[in-house]
Design a protein around this motif. Structure first.
Motif, mmCIF file in Angstrom:
data_model
loop_
_atom_site.group_PDB
_atom_site.id
_atom_site.type_symbol
_atom_site.label_atom_id
_atom_site.label_comp_id
_atom_site.label_asym_id
_atom_site.label_seq_id
_atom_site.Cartn_x
_atom_site.Cartn_y
_atom_site.Cartn_z
ATOM 1 N N ALA A 430 0.837 -1.356 -0.063
ATOM 2 C CA ALA A 430 -0.079 0.068 -0.063
ATOM 3 C C ALA A 430 0.721 1.355 -0.016
ATOM 4 O O ALA A 430 0.560 2.167 -0.639
ATOM 5 C CB ALA A 430 -0.969 -0.097 1.142
ATOM 6 N N MET A 431 2.031 1.287 0.642
ATOM 7 C CA MET A 431 2.851 2.339 0.665
ATOM 8 C C MET A 431 3.724 2.753 -0.663
ATOM 9 O O MET A 431 3.752 3.810 -1.071
ATOM 10 C CB MET A 431 4.079 2.109 1.797
ATOM 11 C CG MET A 431 4.880 3.478 2.144
ATOM 12 S SD MET A 431 6.264 2.871 3.336
ATOM 13 C CE MET A 431 7.307 1.591 2.019
ATOM 14 N N GLU A 432 3.832 1.404 -1.251
ATOM 15 C CA GLU A 432 4.417 1.764 -2.606
ATOM 16 C C GLU A 432 3.349 2.233 -3.428
ATOM 17 O O GLU A 432 3.871 3.008 -4.441
ATOM 18 C CB GLU A 432 5.096 0.353 -2.831
ATOM 19 C CG GLU A 432 6.246 -0.135 -2.005
ATOM 20 C CD GLU A 432 6.883 -1.577 -2.805
ATOM 21 O OE1 GLU A 432 6.313 -1.929 -3.677
ATOM 22 O OE2 GLU A 432 7.894 -1.970 -2.112
ATOM 23 N N ALA A 466 -10.354 3.164 4.628
ATOM 24 C CA ALA A 466 -9.471 4.439 4.645
ATOM 25 C C ALA A 466 -8.216 4.153 4.277
ATOM 26 O O ALA A 466 -7.485 4.979 3.695
ATOM 27 C CB ALA A 466 -9.552 4.608 6.251
ATOM 28 N N ILE A 467 -7.288 2.839 4.544
ATOM 29 C CA ILE A 467 -6.061 2.565 4.091
ATOM 30 C C ILE A 467 -5.968 2.542 2.606
ATOM 31 O O ILE A 467 -5.220 3.116 1.909
ATOM 32 C CB ILE A 467 -5.706 1.298 4.643
ATOM 33 C CG1 ILE A 467 -5.513 1.469 6.316
ATOM 34 C CG2 ILE A 467 -4.350 0.958 3.957
ATOM 35 C CD1 ILE A 467 -5.214 -0.020 6.893
ATOM 36 N N ALA A 468 -7.116 2.327 1.876
ATOM 37 C CA ALA A 468 -7.254 1.968 0.356
ATOM 38 C C ALA A 468 -7.107 3.588 -0.102
ATOM 39 O O ALA A 468 -6.575 3.942 -1.191
ATOM 40 C CB ALA A 468 -8.255 1.404 -0.105
ATOM 41 N N GLU A 469 -8.125 4.352 0.661
ATOM 42 C CA GLU A 469 -8.276 5.748 -0.030
ATOM 43 C C GLU A 469 -6.791 6.302 -0.118
ATOM 44 O O GLU A 469 -6.460 7.207 -0.852
ATOM 45 C CB GLU A 469 -9.191 6.498 0.922
ATOM 46 C CG GLU A 469 -9.505 7.816 0.436
ATOM 47 C CD GLU A 469 -10.760 8.517 1.163
ATOM 48 O OE1 GLU A 469 -11.416 9.233 0.440
ATOM 49 O OE2 GLU A 469 -10.996 8.104 2.142
ATOM 50 N N LYS A 470 -6.137 6.297 1.085
ATOM 51 C CA LYS A 470 -5.009 6.770 1.259
ATOM 52 C C LYS A 470 -3.665 6.451 0.573
ATOM 53 O O LYS A 470 -2.807 7.014 0.234
ATOM 54 C CB LYS A 470 -4.477 6.954 2.866
ATOM 55 C CG LYS A 470 -5.575 7.602 3.602
ATOM 56 C CD LYS A 470 -5.149 7.419 4.978
ATOM 57 C CE LYS A 470 -6.266 8.193 5.887
ATOM 58 N NZ LYS A 470 -6.758 9.509 5.388
ATOM 59 N N SER A 471 -4.000 4.947 0.020
ATOM 60 C CA SER A 471 -2.834 4.631 -0.830
ATOM 61 C C SER A 471 -3.156 4.540 -2.178
ATOM 62 O O SER A 471 -2.382 5.032 -3.152
ATOM 63 C CB SER A 471 -2.803 2.901 -0.425
ATOM 64 O OG SER A 471 -2.083 1.954 -1.412
ATOM 65 N N ILE A 472 -4.571 4.093 -2.764
ATOM 66 C CA ILE A 472 -4.754 4.393 -4.227
ATOM 67 C C ILE A 472 -5.815 5.510 -4.605
ATOM 68 O O ILE A 472 -6.222 5.239 -5.800
ATOM 69 C CB ILE A 472 -5.072 2.707 -4.962
ATOM 70 C CG1 ILE A 472 -6.383 2.329 -3.819
ATOM 71 C CG2 ILE A 472 -4.125 1.714 -4.422
ATOM 72 C CD1 ILE A 472 -6.970 0.959 -4.597
ATOM 73 N N GLY A 473 -6.301 6.044 -3.626
ATOM 74 C CA GLY A 473 -7.058 6.899 -3.914
ATOM 75 C C GLY A 473 -8.568 6.661 -4.224
ATOM 76 O O GLY A 473 -9.301 7.455 -4.478
ATOM 77 N N ARG A 483 -5.855 -6.465 -5.390
ATOM 78 C CA ARG A 483 -4.486 -5.937 -6.197
ATOM 79 C C ARG A 483 -3.261 -6.451 -5.419
ATOM 80 O O ARG A 483 -2.165 -6.942 -5.905
ATOM 81 C CB ARG A 483 -4.118 -4.456 -5.972
ATOM 82 C CG ARG A 483 -5.109 -3.831 -6.900
ATOM 83 C CD ARG A 483 -4.925 -2.157 -7.303
ATOM 84 N NE ARG A 483 -5.726 -1.745 -8.179
ATOM 85 C CZ ARG A 483 -5.469 -0.378 -8.914
ATOM 86 N NH1 ARG A 483 -4.238 0.162 -8.301
ATOM 87 N NH2 ARG A 483 -5.989 -0.052 -9.795
ATOM 88 N N TRP A 484 -3.385 -6.347 -4.031
ATOM 89 C CA TRP A 484 -2.272 -7.072 -3.218
ATOM 90 C C TRP A 484 -2.031 -8.624 -3.482
ATOM 91 O O TRP A 484 -0.824 -9.034 -3.692
ATOM 92 C CB TRP A 484 -2.329 -6.810 -1.693
ATOM 93 C CG TRP A 484 -1.394 -7.446 -0.728
ATOM 94 C CD1 TRP A 484 0.014 -7.361 -0.931
ATOM 95 C CD2 TRP A 484 -1.566 -8.207 0.211
ATOM 96 N NE1 TRP A 484 0.686 -8.125 0.009
ATOM 97 C CE2 TRP A 484 -0.556 -8.660 0.953
ATOM 98 C CE3 TRP A 484 -3.022 -8.706 1.046
ATOM 99 C CZ2 TRP A 484 -0.669 -9.511 1.983
ATOM 100 C CZ3 TRP A 484 -2.866 -9.424 1.936
ATOM 101 C CH2 TRP A 484 -1.780 -9.991 2.755
ATOM 102 N N TRP A 485 -3.327 -9.317 -3.663
ATOM 103 C CA TRP A 485 -3.344 -10.721 -3.718
ATOM 104 C C TRP A 485 -2.557 -11.039 -4.980
ATOM 105 O O TRP A 485 -1.712 -11.883 -5.148
ATOM 106 C CB TRP A 485 -4.696 -11.382 -3.517
ATOM 107 C CG TRP A 485 -5.073 -11.199 -2.104
ATOM 108 C CD1 TRP A 485 -4.343 -11.104 -1.053
ATOM 109 C CD2 TRP A 485 -6.287 -11.278 -1.681
ATOM 110 N NE1 TRP A 485 -5.217 -11.219 0.308
ATOM 111 C CE2 TRP A 485 -6.239 -11.462 -0.338
ATOM 112 C CE3 TRP A 485 -7.724 -11.350 -2.166
ATOM 113 C CZ2 TRP A 485 -7.518 -11.461 0.700
ATOM 114 C CZ3 TRP A 485 -8.843 -11.442 -1.643
ATOM 115 C CH2 TRP A 485 -8.763 -11.195 -0.142
#
Length: 585
Positions: A430-432, A466-473, A483-485
């Motif tokens: 997610a950070m990448e 919330a994590i997804a919003e901050k990662s991929i918008g 996507r991660w899987w």
């Protein structure tokens, strides 16, 4: 004219214009000669019986399902007439394309070839008990870290409480906060300007209250000051050798000059309840002897001492074992990684919880997220391999179908080595996706991913959405999970010689970055191979495939991957699975 006759005439007259305006049936979607992918969706202007040539498909205003690739002659039959549509269904499961398969659909005449099936459980439904589930790798010694504790890879057996050690301390912190508890610095905990404390102003000797991890209560530990830096005070339990003291000083210097800078760059400042602007490191051999922890952080230290909180030291403290010759757990690298790990917990609690501690039921970062961020911190501090972090990853990759990212795994455990590996891999990805991180010329962190890590230090960032919003918008946790899987699956396909990453640029982990200050790497290569740490060896060989995911009771937020010669199974025994496939040859 009789009343009955007049009513009949009126009814006939009223019905006449209506029948004249009746429209013939039409196929509203798709258009004539459309080219479609499966599953195909058909919509008519009224309820109809759907046919594909002479084969009946179904009844209703709409129909959805799989059609074989090629040309089709669709008919929609109703009382008002018949509508026809010619369409072309594009090839089913082209090689290298990810195809989502809605539940309940059978694929007609699947093409020959080999498929990778990815089963994802995106909901939070608890798993059913499973007997004789898929085979898993044997349990071997590996690093184990708790929310507040750290446990290393060369232990002969798991601690008596296992991961429950961290969960007990987490529960203790949650119980202290349940009815609201005022902190020493109120809402300004992370905004108070820090001030440097000269060595002469810090107590040369001090008695600390140290939690007894094997039970309740605490021990009073006398310690003396061995290091005072810009951001750090280091105390060592009295009675240690000069060699241990020298090792502690080296660790404290690295923590003060490098680890603190990286953690604060990535996650933000910590609180300052005692007003000295510093973190206290307390080194004690009690942790070496406990067999339970390399180190820990206890949130109770950030609150005033009370009758129900007698163990508070009213200061920002990280507890660590002492350097020990011949031990990986208590080596310099392992202790440094642990200090970095626990510092993230302190920063996290300072931002997510402490400013709201006076409220009833204040926010508290869930264990999976908090621990995943601490393992990400170890990576960013330059101890991904040396600190044992990648051993967690190896354990998860061996049995991903049993491990829930956010809740209970298939064996009923919550916090575990494998879930830590999964949480780290997920947050690293997610950070990448948010921009990643690099090292500048001076060894500092830089990159767009730092805005992501700092954004997670908030009570508004504790959910997958919330994590997804901050990662991929996009505020869609399920999309980020998929996507991660697929990124982990793609790594295996690429390793086997298939070019997939060029088609899916989001399905790639960034190449690891060499850290000259530690000699380690930032980032992860899922096919790194064999890694040896002291007398502990493990291997990174990518995501392990299962023999048959359809017979597994995959837990919530878990993934199961298999290779097969059919794209869709006839039956699935676990509830509400999502299935995506890729034809690989």
């Amino acid at each position: 004219m009789s009343m009955r006759f007049r009513i009949a005439v009126l009814l006939i007259l009223a019905a006449t214009p209506l029948s004249g305006c009746r429209q013939p049936v039409a196929i509203v979607f798709p258009n004539e000669r459309a080219e479609l992918d499966n599953p195909v969706h058909l919509v008519a202007s009224e309820p109809v019986t759907w046919f594909d040539g002479g084969e009946k498909l179904g009844v209703g205003v709409s129909w959805s399902g799989f059609l074989s690739e090629g040309k089709h002659d669709i008919r929609a039959l109703a009382l008002s007439g018949e509508a026809r549509l010619r369409l072309l269904v594009r090839p089913l499961f082209p090689i290298g394309e990810i195809t989502a398969v809605p539940a309940g659909f059978e694929v007609p005449k699947p093409p020959a070839g080999e498929f990778v099936r990815v089963w994802g459980q995106t909901n939070e439904k608890p798993p059913r008990p499973v007997v004789g589930a898929l085979s898993s790798s044997p349990v071997t010694p590996s690093p184990r870290y708790g929310l507040l504790t750290a446990y290393g890879p060369d232990a002969e057996e798991a601690p008596p409480f296992g991961s429950a050690v961290s969960e007990r301390l987490f529960s203790r912190a949650a119980a202290l906060l349940r009815d609201g508890r005022s902190s020493a610095c109120g809402a300004g905990c992370v905004r108070r300007p820090s001030r440097a404390v000269p060595l002469d102003d810090a107590p040369a000797q001090r008695t600390f209250k140290v939690l007894n991890l094997r039970g309740y209560g605490y021990d009073e530990v006398a310690a003396h000051l061995v290091f005072s830096g810009e951001r750090t005070l280091a105390y060592l339990e009295t009675g240690q050798t000069e060699e241990v003291r020298d090792g502690v000083v080296v660790l404290a210097e690295a923590f003060d000059s490098r680890i603190q800078k990286r953690v604060q760059t990535a996650f933000g400042r910590y609180s300052d309840v005692d007003g000295n602007g510093k973190v206290i490191l307390l080194f004690t051999p009690r942790l070496n002897a406990s067999g339970l922890a390399i180190g820990f952080f206890y949130p109770g230290d950030l609150f005033p001492t009370t009758d129900d909180l007698p163990e508070s030291n009213e200061a920002e403290i990280l507890y660590l074992g002492v350097p020990e010759e011949g031990s990986f757990n208590f080596s310099a690298d392992s202790l440094s990684a642990t200090a970095c790990h626990e510092l993230q917990h302190l920063v996290n609690f300072s931002h997510v919880t402490l400013p709201y501690a006076g409220d009833p039921n204040p926010p508290l970062s869930p264990i999976w997220l908090n621990e995943g961020l601490s393992h990400l911190a170890e990576d960013l501090c330059g101890y991904n391999t040396l600190g044992g972090n990648l051993a967690f990853v190896a354990r998860f990759l061996q049995r991903p179908w049993e491990i829930s990212l956010t809740s209970t795994s298939i064996d009923g455990t919550g916090d575990s080595v494998e879930r830590r590996g999964a949480a780290y891999l997920f947050l690293r990805y997610a950070m990448e996706q948010a921009g990643g991180v690099q090292l500048d010329a001076g060894g500092g962190l830089t990159g767009g991913g730092l805005s992501f890590t700092r954004a997670l230090m908030s009570p508004d960032a504790l959910t997958l959405n919330a994590i997804a919003e901050k990662s991929i918008g996009v505020r869609d946790g399920a999309r980020l999970l998929w996507r991660w899987w697929w990124t982990m699956v793609t790594a295996g396909l690429e390793h086997g010689g298939m070019d997939v990453a060029s088609r899916y640029p989001w399905a790639v982990y960034a190449p690891p970055v060499y850290d000259a200050q530690t000699g380690d790497e930032l980032g992860v290569d899922l096919f790194r191979g064999e890694i040896t740490l002291a007398d502990y060896t493990f291997s990174l060989n990518g995501l392990r495939y299962a023999e048959d995911c359809s017979t597994a009771d995959v837990p919530a937020r878990a993934v199961c991957v298999e290779r097969t010669n059919r794209p869709v199974p006839g039956t699935a025994s676990w509830a509400d699975p999502d299935l995506q496939v890729m034809r690989v040859r």
